[in-house]
Design a protein around this motif. Structure first.
Motif, short mmCIF file in Angstrom:
data_model
loop_
_atom_site.label_atom_id
_atom_site.label_comp_id
_atom_site.label_asym_id
_atom_site.label_seq_id
_atom_site.Cartn_x
_atom_site.Cartn_y
_atom_site.Cartn_z
N HIS A 54 0.83 -1.21 0.00
CA HIS A 54 0.00 0.00 0.00
C HIS A 54 0.87 1.26 0.00
CE1 HIS A 54 -4.09 -1.42 0.21
NE2 HIS A 54 -3.81 -2.25 1.21
N ALA A 58 0.64 3.92 -2.97
CA ALA A 58 0.20 5.29 -2.70
C ALA A 58 1.27 6.28 -3.14
CB ALA A 58 -0.09 5.46 -1.22
N SER A 63 -2.98 4.73 -5.51
CA SER A 63 -4.10 4.90 -4.59
C SER A 63 -5.03 6.01 -5.02
CB SER A 63 -3.58 5.20 -3.18
OG SER A 63 -2.91 4.08 -2.66
N VAL A 123 -4.17 -6.21 1.88
CA VAL A 123 -4.05 -5.66 0.52
C VAL A 123 -5.41 -5.38 -0.10
CG1 VAL A 123 -3.37 -6.24 -1.84
CG2 VAL A 123 -1.78 -6.62 0.03
N ALA A 129 -5.53 1.84 1.66
CA ALA A 129 -4.95 2.68 0.61
C ALA A 129 -5.45 4.11 0.73
CB ALA A 129 -5.31 2.12 -0.76
#
Length: 211
Positions: A54, A58, A63, A123, A129
């Protein structure tokens, strides 16, 4: 440094957020209590690996897609919810062990399964996220030379805090489970309770708004 602002405030805020109970906490505590602290630490490793994914996603802007695309958000959200419900239903439908049966030591295959549970559960939760996308940028200076690097550094600080807390949970729950010497019957109903909670969390995630 690196365009990061209010680092101490970020660390304190991240620690408080990590302490808040959620699907990760449920998985760690249930595994540690029923299968020992080693199983709990394997779940922690899976969750930490999921958080790393994540962080990089991001930082690279992936994200942002979840924040702007209702379709992408919905697909990931439903996938994560379905997996949580699947885990819950599987635990609810598990047969009660015969009286006097002693739980066997967790095998290498089981450890892999536990790791994947922690990884996939984390996930496939789009809220994680979106959290990174909404929370971390508040501590990055507008004129930072490398915002992606600052994002990754803050993300790993947050993950480190979370892993330290999760390790404490795993060891504590494992120690408590060993001391209590939970019988197979009690463990069976504990798993059913955790399964029901997983189903509830999955439904909650499926009904979550894109905010």
């Amino acid at each position: 440094m690196f365009g990061i602002e209010n680092l101490m405030l970020f660390i304190i805020s991240g620690l408080l957020l990590n302490i808040s109970p959620g699907p990760d906490t449920v998985l760690i505590v249930s595994r540690s209590a029923s299968q020992g602290w080693r199983a709990g630490l394997i779940a922690v490793a899976g969750i930490g690996t999921g958080v790393c994914l994540h962080i990089f996603a991001a930082a690279l802007g992936v994200s942002a897609l979840l924040a702007t695309s209702a379709t992408a958000f919905t697909l990931v959200k439903l996938a994560g919810a379905a997996y949580l419900v699947y885990l819950g239903v599987k635990m609810l439908l598990a047969k009660r062990p015969e009286h006097g049966v002693v739980a066997q030591q967790v095998s290498a295959a089981s450890f892999r399964s536990i790791f994947l549970q922690g990884f996939v559960t984390n996930v496939l939760n789009p809220k994680v996220a979106l959290f990174f996308l909404a929370f971390v940028p508040q501590f990055i200076a507008v004129d930072a030379a490398n915002k992606a690097l600052a994002f990754v550094i803050l993300g790993f600080i947050f993950n480190l805090n979370g892993m330290l807390w999760c390790v404490f949970l795993a060891v504590s729950a494992g120690f408590a489970g060993k001391k209590m010497k939970v019988s197979p019957i009690v463990s069976h109903w504990l798993n059913k309770s955790i399964g029901a909670l997983f189903v509830a969390l999955g439904v909650k995630l499926a009904l979550a708004d894109q905010r």
